[in-house]
Design a protein around this motif. Structure first.
Motif, mmCIF file in Angstrom:
data_model
loop_
_atom_site.group_PDB
_atom_site.id
_atom_site.type_symbol
_atom_site.label_atom_id
_atom_site.label_comp_id
_atom_site.label_asym_id
_atom_site.label_seq_id
_atom_site.Cartn_x
_atom_site.Cartn_y
_atom_site.Cartn_z
ATOM 1 N N VAL A 75 4.138 23.140 -33.983
ATOM 2 C CA VAL A 75 4.705 21.836 -34.551
ATOM 3 C C VAL A 75 3.270 21.255 -34.908
ATOM 4 C CG1 VAL A 75 6.266 19.743 -35.504
ATOM 5 C CG2 VAL A 75 7.144 21.802 -33.886
ATOM 6 N N CYS A 76 2.533 21.059 -36.426
ATOM 7 C CA CYS A 76 1.898 20.018 -36.499
ATOM 8 C C CYS A 76 2.254 18.509 -37.142
ATOM 9 C CB CYS A 76 0.623 20.544 -37.830
ATOM 10 S SG CYS A 76 0.895 22.078 -37.852
ATOM 11 N N VAL A 77 1.953 17.937 -35.669
ATOM 12 C CA VAL A 77 2.246 16.551 -35.790
ATOM 13 C C VAL A 77 0.986 15.543 -36.443
ATOM 14 C CG1 VAL A 77 4.149 16.247 -34.389
ATOM 15 C CG2 VAL A 77 2.353 15.951 -32.933
ATOM 16 N N LYS A 78 0.440 14.366 -37.090
ATOM 17 C CA LYS A 78 0.133 13.775 -37.612
ATOM 18 C C LYS A 78 0.521 12.250 -36.911
ATOM 19 C CE LYS A 78 -2.481 12.057 -41.438
ATOM 20 N NZ LYS A 78 -2.552 11.575 -42.406
ATOM 21 N N GLN A 79 -0.199 11.389 -36.284
ATOM 22 C CA GLN A 79 0.284 9.719 -36.807
ATOM 23 C C GLN A 79 -0.355 9.096 -37.224
ATOM 24 O OE1 GLN A 79 -2.150 7.435 -32.914
ATOM 25 N NE2 GLN A 79 -0.264 7.158 -32.684
ATOM 26 N N MET B 90 5.101 8.401 -34.792
ATOM 27 C CA MET B 90 4.920 9.910 -35.213
ATOM 28 C C MET B 90 5.175 10.088 -36.680
ATOM 29 S SD MET B 90 7.235 13.304 -34.226
ATOM 30 C CE MET B 90 7.002 13.243 -32.225
ATOM 31 N N ASP B 91 4.367 11.308 -37.852
ATOM 32 C CA ASP B 91 4.177 10.384 -38.735
ATOM 33 C C ASP B 91 5.925 10.836 -39.289
ATOM 34 O OD1 ASP B 91 5.002 11.158 -41.566
ATOM 35 O OD2 ASP B 91 4.595 13.156 -41.213
ATOM 36 N N PRO B 92 6.844 10.391 -39.889
ATOM 37 C CA PRO B 92 8.448 11.247 -40.025
ATOM 38 C C PRO B 92 9.017 12.329 -40.437
ATOM 39 C CG PRO B 92 8.340 8.386 -40.525
ATOM 40 C CD PRO B 92 6.431 9.500 -40.884
ATOM 41 N N GLN C 122 5.668 16.319 -46.635
ATOM 42 C CA GLN C 122 5.064 15.106 -46.818
ATOM 43 C C GLN C 122 4.080 13.957 -46.050
ATOM 44 O OE1 GLN C 122 4.952 14.414 -50.938
ATOM 45 N NE2 GLN C 122 4.762 12.195 -50.524
ATOM 46 N N THR C 123 3.166 12.956 -45.563
ATOM 47 C CA THR C 123 3.079 12.101 -44.599
ATOM 48 C C THR C 123 3.656 11.366 -45.156
ATOM 49 O OG1 THR C 123 1.128 11.865 -45.374
ATOM 50 C CG2 THR C 123 1.284 12.928 -43.334
ATOM 51 N N SER C 124 3.915 10.092 -44.207
ATOM 52 C CA SER C 124 4.177 8.543 -44.706
ATOM 53 C C SER C 124 2.799 7.750 -45.138
ATOM 54 C CB SER C 124 5.106 8.507 -43.558
ATOM 55 O OG SER C 124 4.578 7.651 -42.976
ATOM 56 N N ASP C 125 1.374 8.001 -45.484
ATOM 57 C CA ASP C 125 0.488 7.263 -45.279
ATOM 58 C C ASP C 125 -0.062 7.842 -46.309
ATOM 59 O OD1 ASP C 125 -1.117 9.275 -43.689
ATOM 60 O OD2 ASP C 125 -1.673 8.026 -42.808
ATOM 61 N N SER C 126 -0.740 8.900 -46.500
ATOM 62 C CA SER C 126 -2.201 9.837 -47.057
ATOM 63 C C SER C 126 -1.223 10.543 -48.255
ATOM 64 C CB SER C 126 -3.213 10.351 -47.262
ATOM 65 O OG SER C 126 -3.129 10.643 -45.628
ATOM 66 N N GLU C 127 0.446 10.823 -47.909
ATOM 67 C CA GLU C 127 1.288 11.800 -48.719
ATOM 68 C C GLU C 127 0.656 13.082 -49.338
ATOM 69 O OE1 GLU C 127 2.162 8.229 -51.479
ATOM 70 O OE2 GLU C 127 3.619 7.629 -49.714
ATOM 71 N N THR C 128 -0.462 13.648 -49.478
ATOM 72 C CA THR C 128 -0.984 14.590 -50.065
ATOM 73 C C THR C 128 -0.044 15.500 -49.844
ATOM 74 O OG1 THR C 128 -1.721 15.429 -49.020
ATOM 75 C CG2 THR C 128 -3.185 13.467 -49.660
ATOM 76 N N ALA C 129 0.521 16.071 -49.541
ATOM 77 C CA ALA C 129 1.704 17.478 -49.179
ATOM 78 C C ALA C 129 1.441 18.581 -49.513
ATOM 79 C CB ALA C 129 2.904 17.382 -49.930
ATOM 80 N N GLN C 130 -0.761 18.887 -48.849
ATOM 81 C CA GLN C 130 -0.971 19.764 -49.324
ATOM 82 C C GLN C 130 -1.388 20.597 -47.755
ATOM 83 O OE1 GLN C 130 -3.005 17.366 -53.025
ATOM 84 N NE2 GLN C 130 -4.623 18.044 -50.663
ATOM 85 N N VAL C 131 -1.431 20.114 -47.087
ATOM 86 C CA VAL C 131 -1.445 20.505 -45.249
ATOM 87 C C VAL C 131 -1.186 21.693 -44.979
ATOM 88 C CG1 VAL C 131 -1.901 20.417 -43.305
ATOM 89 C CG2 VAL C 131 -2.436 18.230 -43.531
ATOM 90 N N GLY C 132 0.589 21.642 -45.204
ATOM 91 C CA GLY C 132 0.841 22.774 -45.288
ATOM 92 C C GLY C 132 0.971 24.349 -45.790
ATOM 93 N N GLY D 108 -12.200 20.303 -53.730
ATOM 94 C CA GLY D 108 -11.004 19.059 -53.322
ATOM 95 C C GLY D 108 -10.707 19.406 -54.233
ATOM 96 N N LEU D 109 -8.872 18.191 -54.178
ATOM 97 C CA LEU D 109 -7.875 18.591 -54.604
ATOM 98 C C LEU D 109 -7.299 17.256 -54.369
ATOM 99 C CD1 LEU D 109 -5.219 19.303 -56.277
ATOM 100 C CD2 LEU D 109 -4.624 20.713 -54.178
ATOM 101 N N THR D 110 -6.631 16.475 -55.403
ATOM 102 C CA THR D 110 -6.077 15.107 -55.485
ATOM 103 C C THR D 110 -5.036 15.174 -55.480
ATOM 104 O OG1 THR D 110 -8.405 13.624 -55.690
ATOM 105 C CG2 THR D 110 -6.365 12.041 -55.523
#
Ligand SMILES: Cc1cc2nc3c(=O)[nH]c(=O)nc-3n(C[C@H](O)[C@H](O)[C@H](O)COP(=O)(O)OP(=O)(O)OC[C@H]3O[C@@H](n4cnc5c(N)ncnc54)[C@H](O)[C@@H]3O)c2cc1C
Ligand SMILES: Cc1cc2nc3c(=O)[nH]c(=O)nc-3n(C[C@H](O)[C@H](O)[C@H](O)COP(=O)(O)OP(=O)(O)OC[C@H]3O[C@@H](n4cnc5c(N)ncnc54)[C@H](O)[C@@H]3O)c2cc1C
Lengths: 300, 329
Positions: free
Chosen positions: A6-10, A35-37, A121-131, B113-115
């Motif tokens: 599980v990838c967890v971000k603070q 912990m990112d919700p 998608q994280t609650s701070d930078s919310e890109t939803a790109q990591v997965g 990069g991607l925004t």
């Protein structure tokens, strides 16, 4: 045994603006980490698998040293191991570099994983790109927005839904017995069912998998006894001249508060006076949105 | 060249491709760059014509039976392959669920990069694509550029830019790209796909939303908001404490755990503005908030912040609106 990651971000714990207009900077110093919700839901999805069958859950975080607390929280909730990748040179990583680093850590410490779970998608930078980028980096199957996840016994993967009890029969600890992964997800209004052979990366939707609470006892043990392994970039074989900020293709020019650029007119006084003033100034806007003419009739 | 990914699934609701073609045209104004759409799929001729009529100079087409259903992995491999061959400066992808799954994969394959989820795009003085995206639940906006890597990529939220009118007379070029053999396979196989949009979208679609929070004080006072909504052709939304108290049902919940709204006008009565609620309202165009506490976060993000009792203001609004409407009838 199933090997889950599980990838967890603070992320900063914020309910109000962590933005200092005077200094023109994010006041991360003020914000506690949590912990990112979204990641917490991913952890919950992994723990539900572990509730039902033998599985080992490893929580991985890339972040500053204080992010260790987030991994300990994951341990308290039921994860078996924590892995913290922390290195000053990783600060300012965008999602391309973040996923390069996470993939390197997974390849080095848990190369035989079956499933990686991320938040949507994280609650701070919310890109939803990591997965989705992690699926590419690991060159495995990837599905986003998963609302329901099941592990099918291998032989039955072609048939009907796996019987709940069927899962336990195959828990003989032999990796080749791990069947296909079946997920259900909602994507642009389409309810899709997908199947894949492990390994895979999925992201968990923000609608399902409401997280459990950590038992107090678990929290204490996790802080006292839980093992969190810490790695730096060199330990992952990343180049010594690594500067995540310099290597990241994207560059943040500025962060600002749109609220501050709103007109933010304040009205005070008695309710009827306020409403009169409101209609005087904004009857066009209110009437326009409502599609009704609320202007006072022309004086004769 | 500026490329726009042709996201044609559910075409009648999803107009974001057309919106991005219009935006791409305005971004290309100074540089004279070609505006191109990319259509991957099977039997997409109709969309090719639409894209040209809505502003594309050129449409790259890859038509193959294996592309009849959307697949993020397969489409990413193909789009990245086309981009490596034709080298666009910019790739724009609509921030639909699919677009936000596809674009990160393409960016990773192109090592660029991607925004995410941009709400504004422009070309800055250095000729770079300036991408504005929300962060922290929309409380902050970030301006992001991709200085050296190409293409510059962004996903863009639907509904931000206006599409150009359909013009049958517009001319454009169709370029058919040969499908690779074998087709890049998606290791995840689609077993079933059912179109199942959520039935009741009234709050999501409403042009006026009246949201009430704990500060409404009582169920009776909260219920009056329905009368106000009726007068304004709007819908009523609620915060979580209101739903928990049983003043409104769960269908009315606005926030992270409920509905995401984008009204032209939002009234917010007695709501503190917790991030789980505000995350779902930052697309509201104009916000009028009523709260006794001028420091409440909700008041800070309002266009008009009314420091007063929420029940009294809603009652006065109803009274004066009725008077104004009566004078017109
Ligand atoms: C204001 C702001 C805007 C930004 N905009 C962009 C941008 O547009 N493009 C870009 O490439 N980068 C951007 N970044 C950088 C980005 O925040 C980092 O790359 C970050 O490490 C991952 O992005 P995310 O938080 O959006 O992750 P998401 O993709 O939203 O995260 C989804 C899930 O991935 C996992 N995950 C994410 N990060 C980590 C981690 N560090 N450790 C373990 N698991 C993790 C978690 O499971 C999480 O729930 C931005 C940063 C800031 C501060
Ligand atoms: C995981 C999670 C998910 C959540 N999801 C959601 C969600 O989807 N939607 C949601 O709404 N919440 C959600 N919440 C809850 C959220 O954190 C807040 O608790 C909630 O939004 C607060 O609602 P409120 O503003 O009505 O109440 P409060 O925060 O209690 O605020 C009441 C406000 O009314 C003002 N007030 C009091 N009396 C008056 C008066 N007479 N006149 C005018 N103003 C007055 C006060 O000054 C105050 O600002 C979630 C929480 C969590 C942890």
């Amino acid at each position: 045994m199933l090997k889950l990651i599980v990838c967890v971000k603070q992320v900063p714990r914020v309910s109000e603006l962590p933005w200092d207009p005077k200094r023109g900077a994010l006041r991360r110093d003020l914000a506690d980490g949590m912990m990112d919700p979204a990641a917490k839901r991913a952890l919950e999805a992994a723990l539900r698998i572990k509730d039902a069958r033998p599985a080992r859950v490893t929580a991985i975080c890339m972040g500053p040293p204080m992010a260790e607390a987030t991994l300990r929280e994951a341990l308290a909730l039921g994860a078996d191991a924590g892995l913290l990748i922390t290195d000053g040179r990783l600060a300012g990583a965008d999602t391309l570099i973040t996923t390069t680093v996470l993939a390197a850590a997974i390849r080095s410490r848990c190369p035989d994983f079956h499933l990686v779970l991320c938040g949507r998608q994280t609650s701070d930078s919310e890109t939803a790109q990591v997965g989705p980028q992690l699926a590419e980096a690991l060159e495995v199957a990837g599905v986003a927005y998963v609302e329901h996840l099941e592990i099918l016994p291998d032989a039955e993967s072609e048939g009907e839904a796996a019987p709940e009890s069927g899962a336990s029969q195959m828990d003989c600890g032999m990796d080749r017995d791990i069947g296909r992964i079946r997920v259900r997800r909602l994507c642009d209004g389409f309810l899709e069912t997908l199947e894949m052979a492990p390994p895979a990366v999925i992201t968990i939707s923000d609608r399902e998998y409401r997280p459990r609470h950590a038992p107090m006892a678990g929290l204490q043990t996790a802080f006292e006894k839980g093992v969190v392994e810490t790695l730096d970039a060199a330990a992952l074989g990343l180049p010594p001249d690594l500067s995540a900020a310099a290597r990241s293709p994207t560059r943040i020019l500025r962060v600002y508060s749109p609220a501050a650029e709103k007109r933010n007119v304040a009205l005070r006084g008695s309710a009827s006076k306020i409403v009169e003033a409101l209609f005087q100034q904004y009857d066009d806007r209110i009437g326009g949105a409502a599609g009704r003419d609320i202007k006072p009739p022309e004086e004769e | 060249m500026i490329w726009v990914f042709g996201d044609y699934r559910n075409y009648f609701q999803n107009r974001v491709t057309l919106q991005l073609l219009a935006k791409a045209r305005s971004l290309a104004e100074d540089s004279g760059a070609l505006v191109c759409a990319v259509a991957l799929g099977h039997g997409v001729d109709e969309y090719v014509r639409e894209y040209i009529a809505h502003g594309a100079d050129r449409v790259y087409v890859m038509d193959h039976p294996a592309l009849a259903a959307y697949s993020a992995a397969t489409f990413a491999a193909l789009l990245a392959g086309l981009a490596k061959t034709h080298r666009p400066e910019i790739i724009l992808v609509g921030a639909t669920d699919f677009g936000r799954e596809l674009a990160p994969r393409v960016a990773r394959r192109l090592d660029t990069g991607l925004t995410a989820d941009c709400v504004d795009l422009s070309i800055n003085e250095d000729g770079l694509l300036k991408q504005t995206a929300p962060a922290f639940g929309g409380n902050l906006l970030a301006e992001i550029v991709t200085p050296r890597h190409r293409p510059q990529m962004a996903t863009v939220r639907p509904g931000i830019f206006a599409e150009l009118p359909h013009d049958d007379q517009r001319r454009g070029e169709r370029v058919d790209a040969p499908p690779p053999d074998p087709m890049p396979a998606d290791p995840a196989t689609l077993v079933e796909s059912v179109f199942a949009p959520r039935r009741d979208q009234r709050l999501e679609e409403a042009r006026v939303v009246i949201c009430g929070g704990r500060g409404m004080g009582s169920r009776a006072r909260f219920r009056r908001l329905y009368e106000l909504a009726g007068l304004l052709n709007g819908e009523v939304g609620a915060t979580r404490p209101v739903v928990y108290a049983g003043w409104a049902d769960h269908e009315a919940l606005v926030g992270q755990a409920g509905r995401q709204i984008k009204p032209r006008l939002l009234f917010s009565f007695g709501i503190s503005g917790a991030i789980q609620h505000t995350a779902a309202i930052h697309d509201a165009e104009f916000i009028i908030a009523v709260n006794k506490n001028p420091e409440a976060p909700m008041m800070k993000m309002a266009d008009v912040a009314i420091v007063a009792d929420a029940g009294q203001v809603s009652a006065a609004l109803i009274k004066q609106l009725k008077e104004r409407l009566r004078k017109h009838s």
